[in-house]
Design a protein around this motif. Structure first.
Motif, short mmCIF file in Angstrom:
data_model
loop_
_atom_site.label_atom_id
_atom_site.label_comp_id
_atom_site.label_asym_id
_atom_site.label_seq_id
_atom_site.Cartn_x
_atom_site.Cartn_y
_atom_site.Cartn_z
N PHE A 167 8.07 -3.21 11.38
CA PHE A 167 9.11 -3.05 10.37
C PHE A 167 10.24 -2.17 10.87
CE2 PHE A 167 10.98 -0.70 6.85
CZ PHE A 167 11.37 -1.73 6.01
N ALA A 168 9.87 -1.03 11.48
CA ALA A 168 10.88 -0.09 11.97
C ALA A 168 11.72 -0.70 13.09
CB ALA A 168 10.21 1.20 12.45
N ASN A 169 11.09 -1.44 13.98
CA ASN A 169 11.84 -2.07 15.07
C ASN A 169 12.75 -3.19 14.56
OD1 ASN A 169 11.02 -0.49 17.22
ND2 ASN A 169 9.18 -1.72 17.54
N THR A 170 12.39 -3.78 13.43
CA THR A 170 13.20 -4.85 12.87
C THR A 170 14.36 -4.33 12.03
OG1 THR A 170 11.27 -6.30 12.83
CG2 THR A 170 13.13 -6.95 11.47
N PHE A 171 14.12 -3.28 11.25
CA PHE A 171 15.13 -2.84 10.28
C PHE A 171 15.76 -1.49 10.60
CE2 PHE A 171 12.37 -5.72 7.85
CZ PHE A 171 13.32 -6.65 7.49
N VAL A 172 14.98 -0.51 11.06
CA VAL A 172 15.51 0.84 11.28
C VAL A 172 16.21 0.94 12.63
CG1 VAL A 172 14.87 3.27 11.49
CG2 VAL A 172 13.74 1.83 9.79
N LYS A 173 15.61 0.39 13.66
CA LYS A 173 16.16 0.52 15.01
C LYS A 173 17.58 -0.07 15.15
CE LYS A 173 14.65 0.01 19.78
NZ LYS A 173 13.55 -0.48 20.62
N PRO A 174 17.87 -1.25 14.58
CA PRO A 174 19.24 -1.76 14.68
C PRO A 174 20.27 -0.85 14.00
CG PRO A 174 17.76 -3.53 14.09
CD PRO A 174 16.97 -2.27 14.01
N ILE A 175 19.87 -0.22 12.91
CA ILE A 175 20.78 0.70 12.23
C ILE A 175 21.04 1.91 13.11
CG2 ILE A 175 21.02 2.24 10.23
CD1 ILE A 175 19.37 0.13 8.66
N LEU A 176 19.99 2.45 13.71
CA LEU A 176 20.16 3.59 14.61
C LEU A 176 21.01 3.21 15.83
CD1 LEU A 176 16.59 5.17 14.57
CD2 LEU A 176 18.66 6.07 13.52
N LYS A 177 20.82 2.01 16.34
CA LYS A 177 21.64 1.56 17.47
C LYS A 177 23.11 1.47 17.09
CE LYS A 177 18.48 -1.30 20.17
NZ LYS A 177 18.21 -2.69 20.59
N PHE A 178 23.38 0.95 15.90
CA PHE A 178 24.76 0.82 15.44
C PHE A 178 25.41 2.18 15.26
CE2 PHE A 178 27.92 0.39 12.03
CZ PHE A 178 28.77 -0.52 12.64
N ILE A 179 24.69 3.09 14.62
CA ILE A 179 25.23 4.42 14.37
C ILE A 179 25.48 5.17 15.68
CG2 ILE A 179 24.67 6.69 13.39
CD1 ILE A 179 23.22 5.18 11.14
N SER A 180 24.57 5.00 16.63
CA SER A 180 24.67 5.78 17.87
C SER A 180 25.37 5.03 18.99
CB SER A 180 23.27 6.19 18.31
OG SER A 180 22.55 5.04 18.70
N PHE A 181 26.09 3.97 18.69
CA PHE A 181 26.73 3.19 19.74
C PHE A 181 27.64 4.03 20.65
CE2 PHE A 181 30.30 0.65 21.33
CZ PHE A 181 29.59 -0.17 22.19
N PRO A 182 28.47 4.92 20.10
CA PRO A 182 29.32 5.71 21.02
C PRO A 182 28.51 6.57 22.00
CG PRO A 182 30.12 5.88 18.77
CD PRO A 182 28.82 5.18 18.71
N ILE A 183 27.45 7.19 21.52
CA ILE A 183 26.62 8.02 22.40
C ILE A 183 25.91 7.13 23.42
CG2 ILE A 183 24.65 9.60 22.47
CD1 ILE A 183 25.39 10.37 19.59
N THR A 184 25.42 5.99 22.98
CA THR A 184 24.75 5.06 23.88
C THR A 184 25.71 4.56 24.95
OG1 THR A 184 23.32 4.36 22.07
CG2 THR A 184 23.39 2.94 23.99
N PHE A 185 26.93 4.28 24.56
CA PHE A 185 27.95 3.83 25.52
C PHE A 185 28.24 4.92 26.54
CE2 PHE A 185 32.38 3.17 26.81
CZ PHE A 185 32.27 1.89 27.34
N LEU A 186 28.40 6.16 26.07
CA LEU A 186 28.72 7.26 26.98
C LEU A 186 27.58 7.58 27.94
CD1 LEU A 186 30.62 9.71 24.62
CD2 LEU A 186 31.56 8.34 26.47
N THR A 187 26.35 7.35 27.51
CA THR A 187 25.19 7.64 28.38
C THR A 187 24.72 6.41 29.14
OG1 THR A 187 23.62 7.21 26.59
CG2 THR A 187 24.39 9.50 26.88
N LEU A 188 25.52 5.36 29.10
CA LEU A 188 25.21 4.11 29.80
C LEU A 188 23.87 3.51 29.37
CD1 LEU A 188 26.43 5.13 33.36
CD2 LEU A 188 27.71 3.90 31.60
#
Length: 114
Positions: free
Chosen positions: A42-63
């Motif tokens: 459930f968390a990988n389906t619903f929570v993880k995509p939200i966290l990825k979207f919110i943290s996109f700038p940090i994820t981009f900066l850390t490659l």
């Protein structure tokens, strides 16, 4: 539906035995491991995509390395909601997350053929 049940029962068994070898992760019973398997799905389906979207700038900066932190956060979120599932540290939930992802992928190859 039968493949879904088989997949999550196999994942629960692997969680039950796998946590014996990962120091820092504890599970009380098989029922708890079934709940953890379902909650991680459930968390990988619903929570993880939200966290990825919110943290996109940090994820981009850390490659993309911040995705490792997101995997650990998801395991901690599941541990917070499931009684009998305890997690300590950073590396154990990271290994746990990688193991579940690998197992889920392999089971998907064999069980999701329609």
């Amino acid at each position: 539906m039968v493949n879904f049940i088989i997949k999550y029962l196999i994942i629960a068994v692997v969680i039950m035995f796998g946590t014996k070898y990962i120091v820092g992760i504890k599970i009380d019973s098989f029922q708890t491991s079934v709940l953890v398997a379902l909650a991680m799905g459930f968390a990988n389906t619903f929570v993880k995509p939200i966290l990825k979207f919110i943290s996109f700038p940090i994820t981009f900066l850390t490659l993309g390395l911040f995705l490792l932190v997101i995997n650990v956060i998801v395991v901690y979120v599941v541990a917070h909601f499931i009684q009998g599932f305890t997690v300590q540290g950073f590396i154990p939930p990271l290994i746990f997350s990688f193991g579940l992802s690998f197992l889920s992928t392999v089971l998907g190859w064999f069980l999701d053929k329609d």
